[in-house]
Write a protein that holds these residues in place. Structure first.
Motif, mmCIF file in Angstrom:
data_model
loop_
_atom_site.group_PDB
_atom_site.id
_atom_site.type_symbol
_atom_site.label_atom_id
_atom_site.label_comp_id
_atom_site.label_asym_id
_atom_site.label_seq_id
_atom_site.Cartn_x
_atom_site.Cartn_y
_atom_site.Cartn_z
ATOM 1 N N THR A 89 35.705 33.260 21.228
ATOM 2 C CA THR A 89 36.853 32.448 21.633
ATOM 3 C C THR A 89 36.738 31.048 21.043
ATOM 4 O O THR A 89 37.713 30.508 20.500
ATOM 5 C CB THR A 89 36.937 32.380 23.168
ATOM 6 N N GLU A 90 35.539 30.478 21.146
ATOM 7 C CA GLU A 90 35.305 29.141 20.594
ATOM 8 C C GLU A 90 35.525 29.147 19.076
ATOM 9 O O GLU A 90 36.143 28.228 18.527
ATOM 10 C CB GLU A 90 33.868 28.716 20.916
ATOM 11 N N TYR A 91 35.051 30.186 18.426
ATOM 12 C CA TYR A 91 35.232 30.310 16.970
ATOM 13 C C TYR A 91 36.716 30.396 16.610
ATOM 14 O O TYR A 91 37.179 29.714 15.692
ATOM 15 C CB TYR A 91 34.488 31.544 16.459
ATOM 16 N N GLU A 92 37.457 31.221 17.347
ATOM 17 C CA GLU A 92 38.889 31.371 17.063
ATOM 18 C C GLU A 92 39.626 30.049 17.275
ATOM 19 O O GLU A 92 40.521 29.696 16.511
ATOM 20 C CB GLU A 92 39.478 32.471 17.941
ATOM 21 N N GLN A 93 39.245 29.311 18.329
ATOM 22 C CA GLN A 93 39.874 28.014 18.577
ATOM 23 C C GLN A 93 39.540 27.033 17.450
ATOM 24 O O GLN A 93 40.412 26.285 16.997
ATOM 25 C CB GLN A 93 39.403 27.447 19.922
ATOM 26 N N THR A 94 38.304 27.051 16.999
ATOM 27 C CA THR A 94 37.897 26.162 15.908
ATOM 28 C C THR A 94 38.647 26.499 14.628
ATOM 29 O O THR A 94 39.099 25.594 13.912
ATOM 30 C CB THR A 94 36.373 26.278 15.674
ATOM 31 N N ALA A 96 41.580 27.903 14.454
ATOM 32 C CA ALA A 96 42.973 27.486 14.648
ATOM 33 C C ALA A 96 43.108 25.974 14.436
ATOM 34 O O ALA A 96 44.051 25.515 13.764
ATOM 35 C CB ALA A 96 43.449 27.872 16.046
ATOM 36 N N LYS A 97 42.158 25.193 14.980
ATOM 37 C CA LYS A 97 42.199 23.738 14.777
ATOM 38 C C LYS A 97 42.030 23.390 13.310
ATOM 39 O O LYS A 97 42.718 22.501 12.793
ATOM 40 C CB LYS A 97 41.099 23.054 15.600
ATOM 41 N N GLU A 100 45.226 24.081 11.535
ATOM 42 C CA GLU A 100 46.217 23.074 11.911
ATOM 43 C C GLU A 100 45.969 21.773 11.149
ATOM 44 O O GLU A 100 46.906 21.177 10.598
ATOM 45 C CB GLU A 100 46.138 22.836 13.421
#
Length: 146
Positions: A89-94, A96-97, A100
């Motif tokens: 989850t942390e990897y996917e959020q990173t 995505a950021k 962006e």
């Protein structure tokens, strides 16, 4: 090798004793012999039951220990699965950021590039118009001085 010889001696001795016992039993009353055999069988049954109980207890102990080990391993697997899920989850959020910020950076670069192109265009236009305006000013000043 000595153990094997000792075993063979005991087996030979047992065989001789059994033969002797059978020969004596043939001479005795059959009912008494039967009672003696029944008594021996009962003792063997009790010995087998005791041995079975020991084996069952040992089996239960081993299974209990193994069950505890399996439970601990399952618990560790669950914890590690949770950690892996959190890391994913942390990897996917990173990611995505990152995407962006990358897009925003591209837009900023594109906008700055447009500004630079506009600046170049305006500078070229002004460079062309200044000599014309200066020429027009000279003509207008001559007209105004008359």
């Amino acid at each position: 090798d000595e153990k094997r010889r000792a075993k063979q001696k005991f087996q030979f001795m047992e065989s001789k004793l059994c033969t002797k016992k059978v020969n004596i039993e043939k001479k005795c009353d059959q009912i008494e012999v039967m009672n003696l055999q029944i008594k021996e069988l009962a003792e063997q049954v009790e010995a087998c039951k005791a041995e079975r109980d020991e084996v069952k207890k040992h089996y239960d102990d081993v299974m209990n220990k193994e069950g505890n080990v399996i439970a601990k391993l399952k618990f560790q697997v669950e914890i590690l699965d949770k950690k892996v899920t959190a890391r994913m989850t942390e990897y996917e959020q990173t990611v995505a950021k990152y995407n962006e910020v990358k897009e925003k950076g591209k837009e900023d670069i594109y906008n700055k590039d447009l500004l630079i192109q506009r600046l170049d265009f305006d500078t070229a236009r002004v460079e062309k118009s200044i000599p014309k305006i200066e020429a027009d000013l000279v003509i207008l000043e001559q007209m105004a001085s008359k």
